[in-house]
Design an enzyme around this catalytic site. Structure first.
Site, PDB file in Angstrom:
ATOM      1  N   GLU A 227      47.230  51.878  41.236  1.00  0.00           N
ATOM      2  CA  GLU A 227      46.346  51.676  42.529  1.00  0.00           C
ATOM      3  C   GLU A 227      46.331  50.269  42.709  1.00  0.00           C
ATOM      4  O   GLU A 227      45.399  49.815  41.737  1.00  0.00           O
ATOM      5  CB  GLU A 227      44.898  52.540  42.244  1.00  0.00           C
ATOM      6  CG  GLU A 227      45.412  53.897  42.052  1.00  0.00           C
ATOM      7  CD  GLU A 227      45.395  54.563  43.454  1.00  0.00           C
ATOM      8  OE1 GLU A 227      45.345  54.128  44.494  1.00  0.00           O
ATOM      9  OE2 GLU A 227      45.892  55.935  43.531  1.00  0.00           O
TER      10      GLU A 227
ATOM     11  N   GLU B  94      46.402  39.000  49.469  1.00  0.00           N
ATOM     12  CA  GLU B  94      45.063  39.276  49.284  1.00  0.00           C
ATOM     13  C   GLU B  94      44.167  38.386  48.530  1.00  0.00           C
ATOM     14  O   GLU B  94      44.399  37.732  47.827  1.00  0.00           O
ATOM     15  CB  GLU B  94      45.071  40.580  48.285  1.00  0.00           C
ATOM     16  CG  GLU B  94      43.677  41.307  47.970  1.00  0.00           C
ATOM     17  CD  GLU B  94      43.727  42.645  46.830  1.00  0.00           C
ATOM     18  OE1 GLU B  94      44.337  42.215  45.923  1.00  0.00           O
ATOM     19  OE2 GLU B  94      43.005  43.519  47.250  1.00  0.00           O
TER      20      GLU B  94
ATOM     21  N   CYS C 246      39.455  47.385  47.706  1.00  0.00           N
ATOM     22  CA  CYS C 246      40.912  47.268  47.794  1.00  0.00           C
ATOM     23  C   CYS C 246      41.349  47.633  49.319  1.00  0.00           C
ATOM     24  O   CYS C 246      42.457  47.155  49.828  1.00  0.00           O
ATOM     25  CB  CYS C 246      41.420  48.138  46.673  1.00  0.00           C
ATOM     26  SG  CYS C 246      40.863  49.869  46.820  1.00  0.00           S
TER      27      CYS C 246
ATOM     28  N   LYS D 119      39.780  52.002  29.701  1.00  0.00           N
ATOM     29  CA  LYS D 119      39.043  50.833  29.413  1.00  0.00           C
ATOM     30  C   LYS D 119      38.408  50.432  30.773  1.00  0.00           C
ATOM     31  O   LYS D 119      39.015  50.204  31.722  1.00  0.00           O
ATOM     32  CB  LYS D 119      40.129  49.610  29.128  1.00  0.00           C
ATOM     33  CG  LYS D 119      39.467  48.342  28.734  1.00  0.00           C
ATOM     34  CD  LYS D 119      40.487  46.958  28.426  1.00  0.00           C
ATOM     35  CE  LYS D 119      40.877  46.571  29.938  1.00  0.00           C
ATOM     36  NZ  LYS D 119      39.707  46.012  30.487  1.00  0.00           N
TER      37      LYS D 119
ATOM     38  N   GLY E 258      43.808  48.196  39.844  1.00  0.00           N
ATOM     39  CA  GLY E 258      43.498  46.577  39.739  1.00  0.00           C
ATOM     40  C   GLY E 258      44.595  45.724  40.788  1.00  0.00           C
ATOM     41  O   GLY E 258      44.991  46.530  41.471  1.00  0.00           O
ATOM     42  N   SER E 259      44.734  44.591  40.158  1.00  0.00           N
ATOM     43  CA  SER E 259      45.577  43.692  41.122  1.00  0.00           C
ATOM     44  C   SER E 259      46.982  43.992  41.295  1.00  0.00           C
ATOM     45  O   SER E 259      47.548  44.647  40.062  1.00  0.00           O
ATOM     46  CB  SER E 259      45.318  42.372  40.665  1.00  0.00           C
ATOM     47  OG  SER E 259      46.022  42.158  39.545  1.00  0.00           O
ATOM     48  N   THR E 260      47.607  43.723  42.245  1.00  0.00           N
ATOM     49  CA  THR E 260      49.186  43.909  42.268  1.00  0.00           C
ATOM     50  C   THR E 260      50.005  43.345  41.018  1.00  0.00           C
ATOM     51  O   THR E 260      50.760  43.484  40.423  1.00  0.00           O
ATOM     52  CB  THR E 260      49.843  43.760  43.494  1.00  0.00           C
ATOM     53  OG1 THR E 260      49.185  44.724  44.557  1.00  0.00           O
ATOM     54  CG2 THR E 260      51.445  43.994  43.642  1.00  0.00           C
TER      55      THR E 260
ATOM     56  N   GLY F 293      49.550  44.734  37.890  1.00  0.00           N
ATOM     57  CA  GLY F 293      50.237  46.231  38.051  1.00  0.00           C
ATOM     58  C   GLY F 293      51.845  45.893  37.551  1.00  0.00           C
ATOM     59  O   GLY F 293      52.340  46.759  37.163  1.00  0.00           O
TER      60      GLY F 293
HETATM   61  P1  NAD Z   1      42.676  42.809  37.631  1.00  0.00           P
HETATM   62  O1  NAD Z   1      44.245  43.200  37.915  1.00  0.00           O
HETATM   63  O2  NAD Z   1      42.672  41.450  37.092  1.00  0.00           O
HETATM   64  O3  NAD Z   1      42.262  43.744  36.367  1.00  0.00           O
HETATM   65  C1  NAD Z   1      42.049  45.252  36.709  1.00  0.00           C
HETATM   66  C2  NAD Z   1      41.890  45.603  35.099  1.00  0.00           C
HETATM   67  O4  NAD Z   1      43.009  45.438  34.268  1.00  0.00           O
HETATM   68  C3  NAD Z   1      40.685  44.977  34.162  1.00  0.00           C
HETATM   69  O5  NAD Z   1      40.095  45.935  33.615  1.00  0.00           O
HETATM   70  C4  NAD Z   1      41.413  43.969  33.271  1.00  0.00           C
HETATM   71  O6  NAD Z   1      40.769  43.836  32.362  1.00  0.00           O
HETATM   72  C5  NAD Z   1      42.828  44.672  33.015  1.00  0.00           C
HETATM   73  N1  NAD Z   1      43.913  43.791  32.735  1.00  0.00           N
HETATM   74  C6  NAD Z   1      43.962  42.487  33.435  1.00  0.00           C
HETATM   75  N2  NAD Z   1      45.076  42.139  32.938  1.00  0.00           N
HETATM   76  C7  NAD Z   1      45.866  43.238  32.124  1.00  0.00           C
HETATM   77  C8  NAD Z   1      46.980  43.384  31.394  1.00  0.00           C
HETATM   78  N3  NAD Z   1      47.866  42.252  31.272  1.00  0.00           N
HETATM   79  N4  NAD Z   1      46.967  44.677  30.774  1.00  0.00           N
HETATM   80  C9  NAD Z   1      46.373  45.716  30.638  1.00  0.00           C
HETATM   81  N5  NAD Z   1      45.100  45.474  31.319  1.00  0.00           N
HETATM   82  C10 NAD Z   1      44.997  44.156  32.061  1.00  0.00           C
HETATM   83  O7  NAD Z   1      41.919  43.260  38.936  1.00  0.00           O
HETATM   84  P2  NAD Z   1      40.429  43.001  39.236  1.00  0.00           P
HETATM   85  O8  NAD Z   1      40.046  41.639  39.689  1.00  0.00           O
HETATM   86  O9  NAD Z   1      39.422  43.618  37.958  1.00  0.00           O
HETATM   87  O10 NAD Z   1      40.117  43.938  40.350  1.00  0.00           O
HETATM   88  C11 NAD Z   1      40.395  43.569  41.753  1.00  0.00           C
HETATM   89  C12 NAD Z   1      41.659  44.092  42.173  1.00  0.00           C
HETATM   90  O11 NAD Z   1      41.911  45.622  41.901  1.00  0.00           O
HETATM   91  C13 NAD Z   1      42.183  43.824  43.558  1.00  0.00           C
HETATM   92  O12 NAD Z   1      43.595  43.391  43.700  1.00  0.00           O
HETATM   93  C14 NAD Z   1      42.055  45.218  44.263  1.00  0.00           C
HETATM   94  O13 NAD Z   1      42.571  45.531  45.492  1.00  0.00           O
HETATM   95  C15 NAD Z   1      42.300  46.150  43.193  1.00  0.00           C
HETATM   96  N6  NAD Z   1      41.820  47.498  43.472  1.00  0.00           N
HETATM   97  C16 NAD Z   1      42.559  48.657  44.075  1.00  0.00           C
HETATM   98  C17 NAD Z   1      42.248  49.846  43.986  1.00  0.00           C
HETATM   99  C18 NAD Z   1      42.843  50.723  44.424  1.00  0.00           C
HETATM  100  O14 NAD Z   1      42.433  52.103  44.261  1.00  0.00           O
HETATM  101  N7  NAD Z   1      44.332  50.727  45.062  1.00  0.00           N
HETATM  102  C19 NAD Z   1      40.764  49.919  43.727  1.00  0.00           C
HETATM  103  C20 NAD Z   1      39.797  48.946  43.310  1.00  0.00           C
HETATM  104  C21 NAD Z   1      40.589  47.511  43.169  1.00  0.00           C
END
Ligand code: NAD
Length: 494
Positions: free
Chosen positions: A250, A384, A284, A176, A228-230, A233
């Site tokens: 991640e 963050e 990130c 996704k 995505g975000s912690t 996560g």
């Molecule tokens: P986010 O956590 O809001 O969303 C990430 C993804 O998860 C999106 O596709 C979103 O639609 C989906 N999502 C959101 N809520 C969900 C849920 N409850 N269940 C399943 N899927 C869900 O993050 P963002 O704002 O898109 O990205 C920024 C974050 O990603 C920052 O915290 C950044 O540090 C992190 N990031 C980490 C890495 C890494 O490799 N460690 C790389 C890039 C970004």
């Protein structure tokens, strides 16, 4: 107008629900995107499962899969200009960042292919085996159907890091994309078809939190790989507990960039700016906590203030631009609210801090590169922000620098700048983070693992660890002891 359809079972499908993605720099429409229904998501998972058990995919050996990974790398290069142009429009990436992303995605597939050819899927463990008694093997097998979820900041690279190990391991997946940036993953889907990936091995859907939540709940999913975000996560981890799925996370970061007094200061200043301003701070592993030896701080600050206006802020499609907009209004407002919090806690803004709204900046969401002097207990030093804000503080001793660097729930990355390589190495080894650079920042090597300690994640992407993250390991015991009386269990029950 470009249409982004669902990629399921090798076919591009429409649905009843659509939305438009917007160019972060101009607010213009980029693409009409089809959102999946629950039935579409279930169908995608069913197709991934069917592909996983299909004779066709099962019979692809590692060299055939490696050939395919190399073919993807080549196709990405062939479609370079189109992909770069769309990544700029969809994600607000500056030209130079979008070019680097294309290069990184392509070289990742190529390096992965090389690692796959060398990877031994069946290993006899000589130290565990005993002549006349047993031969003991480790057999690595694909984990199965994966649900993969990616963020909006590096759309093509994130898709590559997810799809690569699925193919390398012989697994299958439903990926996704982020709601904000679904375009380049769809071009990757076209490439997967053009190089002959069997139908259903990789399926790509769009959507936001709702679609992501629905996808991971499907009991056919054997592994969840989330970037995505912690905060999200944590939710994913608790959801994965219900079906006890294999999990890779991640997550976010708040990486420390440590400047020792013997550093090459002019290089370290450039490095500190690159560390927190690349992609407008939306990486990130950004170096968003700057720790400077107090004896050189006045000089370092002066250099920072001299250099920061030289970062060219502008429209992302201008090759001279080094710094563009943030992804959208919501993200922009969140960054500005952190700047307000910093002020209310006594943080001193020494550069930037405001939204840019004049002229070419009026349509997108641009925030000035921002330097803030803070104390280590301040929110802005610990949370963050995911934007162009540098929280700066000083240290007196190396021990204090290490203590401050480790004072974080995160542990994704960090750096040490020094001319004394032994000292820098000693410090680097004590920092709790998945990647540490010495006199460097942001550069990743596709052959090496990337991921976080602590609340920055679980598991690694890239490198051999990245392949193993998509494999189960089976202990195969072949007995060489076929005399009843010599079997060690014979005494136990007879
Ligand atoms: P986010 O956590 O809001 O969303 C990430 C993804 O998860 C999106 O596709 C979103 O639609 C989906 N999502 C959101 N809520 C969900 C849920 N409850 N269940 C399943 N899927 C869900 O993050 P963002 O704002 O898109 O990205 C920024 C974050 O990603 C920052 O915290 C950044 O540090 C992190 N990031 C980490 C890495 C890494 O490799 N460690 C790389 C890039 C970004």
């Amino acid at each position: 107008m470009r249409e982004i359809k669902l990629f399921i079972n090798g076919e591009f499908k429409t649905s009843n629900k659509t939305y438009m993605t917007l160019n972060p720099a101009t607010g213009d429409d980029v693409a009409k995107v089809y959102l999946p229904s629950h039935a579409d998501i279930d169908f995608a998972v069913d197709c991934a499962e069917k592909a996983f058990y299909s004779k066709d995919w099962r019979e692809w050996d590692k060299n055939k899969r490696a050939d395919l990974l190399e073919a993807i790398a080549e196709k990405l290069k062939e479609r370079r200009n189109e992909i770069i142009e769309l990544e700029i429009a969809d994600s607000g990436s500056c030209v130079r960042k979008a070019r680097a992303d294309l290069h990184n995605a392509s070289s990742y597939f190529k390096v992965l292919a090389g690692q796959l050819r060398k990877f031994e899927f069946e290993v006899k463990d000589e130290s565990a085996s005993r002549v006349g008694f047993s031969q003991n093997f480790k057999i690595y097998e694909p984990v199965g159907v994966c649900a993969q979820i990616i963020p909006w900041n590096f759309p093509l690279v994130m898709a590559a890091w997810k799809i690569g190990p699925v193919i390398a391991s012989g697994s299958t997946s439903v990926l996704k994309t982020a709601q904000e940036t679904p375009v380049t993953a769809s071009l990757l889907a076209e490439i997967l078809n053009s190089v002959g990936l069997p139908k259903g091995v990789v399926n790509i859907i769009t959507g936001g939190a709702e679609e992501g939540e629905y996808l991971i709940r499907n009991p056919k999913i054997k592994k969840i790989a989330f970037t995505g975000s912690t905060a999200v996560g944590r939710k994913i981890m608790s959801e994965s507990g219900k079906n006890l799925q294999n999990l890779s996370l991640e997550l976010g970061g708040k990486s420390a960039n440590i400047i020792l007094k013997d550093a090459d200061l002019s290089l370290a200043v450039d490095g500190a700016l690159y560390a927190f301003l690349y992609h407008s701070g939306q990486a990130c592993d950004s170096g968003t906590r700057l720790l400077v030896d107090e004896s050189i701080y006045p000089q370092f600050k002066e250099l920072l203030l001299e250099k920061i206006p030289q970062v060219k802020v502008g429209l992302p499609n201008d090759p001279k631009t080094g710094y563009g907009p943030v992804i959208n209004q919501k993200q922009g407002e969140s960054i500005l609210s952190y700047i307000e919090k910093a002020k209310s806690e006594g943080g001193k803004i020494i550069y930037g801090g405001r939204r840019l709204t004049e002229g070419e900046f009026s349509k997108g969401y641009y925030i000035e590169p921002t330097l803030i002097e803070v104390k280590s207990e301040n929110i802005i030093f610990n949370e963050e922000i995911f934007g162009p804000v540098l929280a700066m503080t000083t240290f007196k001793t190396e021990e204090e620098a290490i203590m401050l660097a480790n004072q974080s729930i995160y542990g994704l990355a960090g750096a040490v700048w020094s001319r004394d390589s032994e000292k820098a190495l000693k410090i680097a080894k004590q920092i709790e983070a998945g990647t540490i650079w010495i006199n460097e920042y942001h550069l990743l090597n596709p052959g090496m693992p990337f991921g976080g300690y602590k609340q920055s994640g679980i598991g690694r992407e890239m490198g051999e660890e990245g392949i193993k993250a998509y494999l189960e390991v089976k202990h195969l015991w072949i007995s060489e002891c076929n005399e009843r009386s010599k079997k060690p269990w014979f005494d136990a029950i007879f």
